[in-house]
Motif scaffolding. Structure first.
Motif, PDB file in Angstrom:
ATOM      1  N   GLN A 121       5.898 -11.649   2.895  1.00  0.00           N
ATOM      2  CA  GLN A 121       4.874 -11.693   3.925  1.00  0.00           C
ATOM      3  C   GLN A 121       5.425 -12.220   5.243  1.00  0.00           C
ATOM      4  O   GLN A 121       6.468 -12.847   5.284  1.00  0.00           O
ATOM      5  CB  GLN A 121       3.680 -12.530   3.446  1.00  0.00           C
ATOM      6  CG  GLN A 121       2.936 -11.828   2.318  1.00  0.00           C
ATOM      7  CD  GLN A 121       1.808 -12.641   1.719  1.00  0.00           C
ATOM      8  OE1 GLN A 121       1.530 -13.763   2.120  1.00  0.00           O
ATOM      9  NE2 GLN A 121       1.151 -12.062   0.729  1.00  0.00           N
ATOM     10  N   ARG A 122       4.705 -11.900   6.315  1.00  0.00           N
ATOM     11  CA  ARG A 122       5.035 -12.335   7.673  1.00  0.00           C
ATOM     12  C   ARG A 122       6.320 -11.690   8.187  1.00  0.00           C
ATOM     13  O   ARG A 122       7.045 -12.265   8.987  1.00  0.00           O
ATOM     14  CB  ARG A 122       5.084 -13.859   7.769  1.00  0.00           C
ATOM     15  CG  ARG A 122       3.820 -14.521   7.220  1.00  0.00           C
ATOM     16  CD  ARG A 122       3.600 -15.930   7.647  1.00  0.00           C
ATOM     17  NE  ARG A 122       3.200 -16.070   9.046  1.00  0.00           N
ATOM     18  CZ  ARG A 122       2.015 -15.720   9.568  1.00  0.00           C
ATOM     19  NH1 ARG A 122       1.116 -15.154   8.812  1.00  0.00           N
ATOM     20  NH2 ARG A 122       1.756 -15.917  10.845  1.00  0.00           N
ATOM     21  N   ARG A 123       6.591 -10.461   7.696  1.00  0.00           N
ATOM     22  CA  ARG A 123       7.747  -9.691   8.176  1.00  0.00           C
ATOM     23  C   ARG A 123       7.311  -8.371   8.800  1.00  0.00           C
ATOM     24  O   ARG A 123       8.139  -7.500   9.021  1.00  0.00           O
ATOM     25  CB  ARG A 123       8.711  -9.415   7.016  1.00  0.00           C
ATOM     26  CG  ARG A 123       9.361 -10.671   6.477  1.00  0.00           C
ATOM     27  CD  ARG A 123      10.530 -10.438   5.533  1.00  0.00           C
ATOM     28  NE  ARG A 123      10.676  -9.122   4.982  1.00  0.00           N
ATOM     29  CZ  ARG A 123      11.149  -8.857   3.764  1.00  0.00           C
ATOM     30  NH1 ARG A 123      11.496  -9.837   2.969  1.00  0.00           N
ATOM     31  NH2 ARG A 123      11.276  -7.617   3.349  1.00  0.00           N
ATOM     32  N   GLY A 124       6.007  -8.185   9.013  1.00  0.00           N
ATOM     33  CA  GLY A 124       5.527  -6.958   9.648  1.00  0.00           C
ATOM     34  C   GLY A 124       5.268  -5.806   8.692  1.00  0.00           C
ATOM     35  O   GLY A 124       5.004  -4.689   9.129  1.00  0.00           O
ATOM     36  N   ILE A 125       5.335  -6.064   7.394  1.00  0.00           N
ATOM     37  CA  ILE A 125       5.171  -4.989   6.411  1.00  0.00           C
ATOM     38  C   ILE A 125       3.742  -4.457   6.403  1.00  0.00           C
ATOM     39  O   ILE A 125       3.523  -3.238   6.391  1.00  0.00           O
ATOM     40  CB  ILE A 125       5.618  -5.455   5.011  1.00  0.00           C
ATOM     41  CG1 ILE A 125       7.132  -5.735   5.031  1.00  0.00           C
ATOM     42  CG2 ILE A 125       5.257  -4.433   3.943  1.00  0.00           C
ATOM     43  CD1 ILE A 125       7.667  -6.435   3.799  1.00  0.00           C
ATOM     44  N   ALA A 126       2.749  -5.338   6.429  1.00  0.00           N
ATOM     45  CA  ALA A 126       1.348  -4.879   6.433  1.00  0.00           C
ATOM     46  C   ALA A 126       1.057  -4.068   7.689  1.00  0.00           C
ATOM     47  O   ALA A 126       0.414  -3.016   7.621  1.00  0.00           O
ATOM     48  CB  ALA A 126       0.401  -6.078   6.330  1.00  0.00           C
ATOM     49  N   THR A 127       1.550  -4.530   8.835  1.00  0.00           N
ATOM     50  CA  THR A 127       1.369  -3.797  10.087  1.00  0.00           C
ATOM     51  C   THR A 127       2.002  -2.413   9.993  1.00  0.00           C
ATOM     52  O   THR A 127       1.395  -1.411  10.381  1.00  0.00           O
ATOM     53  CB  THR A 127       1.998  -4.589  11.256  1.00  0.00           C
ATOM     54  OG1 THR A 127       1.331  -5.856  11.353  1.00  0.00           O
ATOM     55  CG2 THR A 127       1.869  -3.841  12.570  1.00  0.00           C
ATOM     56  N   ALA A 128       3.218  -2.346   9.457  1.00  0.00           N
ATOM     57  CA  ALA A 128       3.917  -1.062   9.326  1.00  0.00           C
ATOM     58  C   ALA A 128       3.183  -0.123   8.373  1.00  0.00           C
ATOM     59  O   ALA A 128       3.076   1.083   8.641  1.00  0.00           O
ATOM     60  CB  ALA A 128       5.353  -1.296   8.848  1.00  0.00           C
ATOM     61  N   LEU A 129       2.664  -0.669   7.263  1.00  0.00           N
ATOM     62  CA  LEU A 129       1.928   0.173   6.311  1.00  0.00           C
ATOM     63  C   LEU A 129       0.667   0.763   6.957  1.00  0.00           C
ATOM     64  O   LEU A 129       0.392   1.951   6.810  1.00  0.00           O
ATOM     65  CB  LEU A 129       1.553  -0.629   5.059  1.00  0.00           C
ATOM     66  CG  LEU A 129       2.674  -0.818   4.044  1.00  0.00           C
ATOM     67  CD1 LEU A 129       2.337  -1.949   3.082  1.00  0.00           C
ATOM     68  CD2 LEU A 129       2.940   0.483   3.284  1.00  0.00           C
ATOM     69  N   LEU A 130      -0.095  -0.073   7.667  1.00  0.00           N
ATOM     70  CA  LEU A 130      -1.311   0.433   8.311  1.00  0.00           C
ATOM     71  C   LEU A 130      -0.973   1.429   9.409  1.00  0.00           C
ATOM     72  O   LEU A 130      -1.637   2.470   9.532  1.00  0.00           O
ATOM     73  CB  LEU A 130      -2.150  -0.713   8.866  1.00  0.00           C
ATOM     74  CG  LEU A 130      -3.049  -1.406   7.857  1.00  0.00           C
ATOM     75  CD1 LEU A 130      -3.754  -2.592   8.497  1.00  0.00           C
ATOM     76  CD2 LEU A 130      -4.068  -0.443   7.257  1.00  0.00           C
ATOM     77  N   ALA A 131       0.040   1.153  10.210  1.00  0.00           N
ATOM     78  CA  ALA A 131       0.433   2.085  11.270  1.00  0.00           C
ATOM     79  C   ALA A 131       0.846   3.430  10.662  1.00  0.00           C
ATOM     80  O   ALA A 131       0.495   4.495  11.188  1.00  0.00           O
ATOM     81  CB  ALA A 131       1.574   1.495  12.102  1.00  0.00           C
ATOM     82  N   HIS A 132       1.570   3.383   9.550  1.00  0.00           N
ATOM     83  CA  HIS A 132       1.983   4.614   8.863  1.00  0.00           C
ATOM     84  C   HIS A 132       0.752   5.378   8.363  1.00  0.00           C
ATOM     85  O   HIS A 132       0.656   6.595   8.553  1.00  0.00           O
ATOM     86  CB  HIS A 132       2.919   4.279   7.702  1.00  0.00           C
ATOM     87  CG  HIS A 132       3.541   5.484   7.076  1.00  0.00           C
ATOM     88  ND1 HIS A 132       4.634   6.119   7.626  1.00  0.00           N
ATOM     89  CD2 HIS A 132       3.216   6.187   5.963  1.00  0.00           C
ATOM     90  CE1 HIS A 132       4.959   7.159   6.868  1.00  0.00           C
ATOM     91  NE2 HIS A 132       4.114   7.216   5.848  1.00  0.00           N
ATOM     92  N   LEU A 133      -0.169   4.661   7.748  1.00  0.00           N
ATOM     93  CA  LEU A 133      -1.400   5.285   7.261  1.00  0.00           C
ATOM     94  C   LEU A 133      -2.158   5.942   8.415  1.00  0.00           C
ATOM     95  O   LEU A 133      -2.580   7.093   8.312  1.00  0.00           O
ATOM     96  CB  LEU A 133      -2.285   4.251   6.566  1.00  0.00           C
ATOM     97  CG  LEU A 133      -3.638   4.770   6.069  1.00  0.00           C
ATOM     98  CD1 LEU A 133      -3.456   5.787   4.954  1.00  0.00           C
ATOM     99  CD2 LEU A 133      -4.508   3.612   5.599  1.00  0.00           C
ATOM    100  N   HIS A 134      -2.304   5.216   9.522  1.00  0.00           N
ATOM    101  CA  HIS A 134      -2.997   5.780  10.686  1.00  0.00           C
ATOM    102  C   HIS A 134      -2.331   7.089  11.131  1.00  0.00           C
ATOM    103  O   HIS A 134      -3.011   8.061  11.437  1.00  0.00           O
ATOM    104  CB  HIS A 134      -3.001   4.789  11.852  1.00  0.00           C
ATOM    105  CG  HIS A 134      -3.758   3.533  11.581  1.00  0.00           C
ATOM    106  ND1 HIS A 134      -3.490   2.363  12.252  1.00  0.00           N
ATOM    107  CD2 HIS A 134      -4.752   3.239  10.706  1.00  0.00           C
ATOM    108  CE1 HIS A 134      -4.299   1.405  11.812  1.00  0.00           C
ATOM    109  NE2 HIS A 134      -5.065   1.915  10.864  1.00  0.00           N
ATOM    110  N   GLY A 135      -1.007   7.098  11.142  1.00  0.00           N
ATOM    111  CA  GLY A 135      -0.274   8.292  11.568  1.00  0.00           C
ATOM    112  C   GLY A 135      -0.336   9.440  10.581  1.00  0.00           C
ATOM    113  O   GLY A 135      -0.216  10.609  10.971  1.00  0.00           O
ATOM    114  N   GLN A 136      -0.524   9.130   9.304  1.00  0.00           N
ATOM    115  CA  GLN A 136      -0.536  10.163   8.268  1.00  0.00           C
ATOM    116  C   GLN A 136      -1.922  10.763   8.031  1.00  0.00           C
ATOM    117  O   GLN A 136      -2.056  11.662   7.209  1.00  0.00           O
ATOM    118  CB  GLN A 136       0.003   9.594   6.951  1.00  0.00           C
ATOM    119  CG  GLN A 136       1.471   9.248   7.000  1.00  0.00           C
ATOM    120  CD  GLN A 136       2.348  10.460   7.248  1.00  0.00           C
ATOM    121  OE1 GLN A 136       2.210  11.489   6.595  1.00  0.00           O
ATOM    122  NE2 GLN A 136       3.240  10.363   8.225  1.00  0.00           N
ATOM    123  N   CYS A 137      -2.932  10.251   8.714  1.00  0.00           N
ATOM    124  CA  CYS A 137      -4.303  10.760   8.545  1.00  0.00           C
ATOM    125  C   CYS A 137      -4.834  11.241   9.895  1.00  0.00           C
ATOM    126  O   CYS A 137      -5.786  10.676  10.441  1.00  0.00           O
ATOM    127  CB  CYS A 137      -5.195   9.663   7.976  1.00  0.00           C
ATOM    128  SG  CYS A 137      -4.707   9.107   6.339  1.00  0.00           S
TER     129      CYS A 137
END
Length: 161
Positions: free
Chosen positions: A91-107
């Motif tokens: 945690q606190r390495r930007g992984i959650a942010t990257a996952l959500l950004a990826h999801l936003h881009g894939q939908c």
């Protein structure tokens, strides 16, 4: 985020590791709300496998290890986001942010993204607000839990419902 972390679609063989990761990530939530039986802690590997088969699931991998995951499904033109998890030691390495950004881009067809979290989960609320999610309403579940529902409209979409 470390350069070794990559985001990719989950496969059916990832269900067991995603379940283990989900349980590890949600222990702190269970402690925060004083409830060891919150849904993420009692789901089965079959339920995780079904979400992979029927929904949208991405993993964040550090080498071969899954260190994060996000699950979602489309409901009409809305993407319902669920079970965003990151391993406690990652945690606190930007992984959650990257996952959500990826999801936003894939939908790209999603007009909005909806999710919820508990009212005491300040870290989650900060993350979601930083990524453009706005509170739509609160839902009292019982004495110790109120769910905060949030929505992120597609940029340019006036749907601030």
């Amino acid at each position: 985020m470390e350069h070794t972390t990559r985001i990719e679609p989950a496969g059916p063989g990832d269900a067991g590791e995603i379940l283990t990761l989900t349980r590890a990530a949600y222990v702190s939530e269970a402690q925060l709300y004083g409830d060891p039986f919150i849904p993420p802690l009692v789901e089965s590997v079959e339920q995780v496998r079904k979400s992979i088969d029927t929904g949208i699931v991405f993993t964040a991998r550090d080498g071969a290890r899954i260190v994060g995951a996000v699950r979602a499904r489309m409901a009409g033109s809305t993407c319902l986001v669920g079970r965003l998890v990151v391993a406690p030691d990652a945690q606190r390495r930007g992984i959650a942010t990257a996952l959500l950004a990826h999801l936003h881009g894939q939908c790209p067809d999603a007009e909005a993204f909806d999710l919820f979290t508990g009212h005491l989960s300040e870290g989650n609320l900060r993350l979601y607000r930083r990524l453009g999610y706005r509170e739509t309403h609160r839902e009292r579940m019982d004495d110790h839990l109120t769910l905060v529902h949030l929505r992120r409209a597609r940029p340019g979409d006036g749907a601030g419902r």
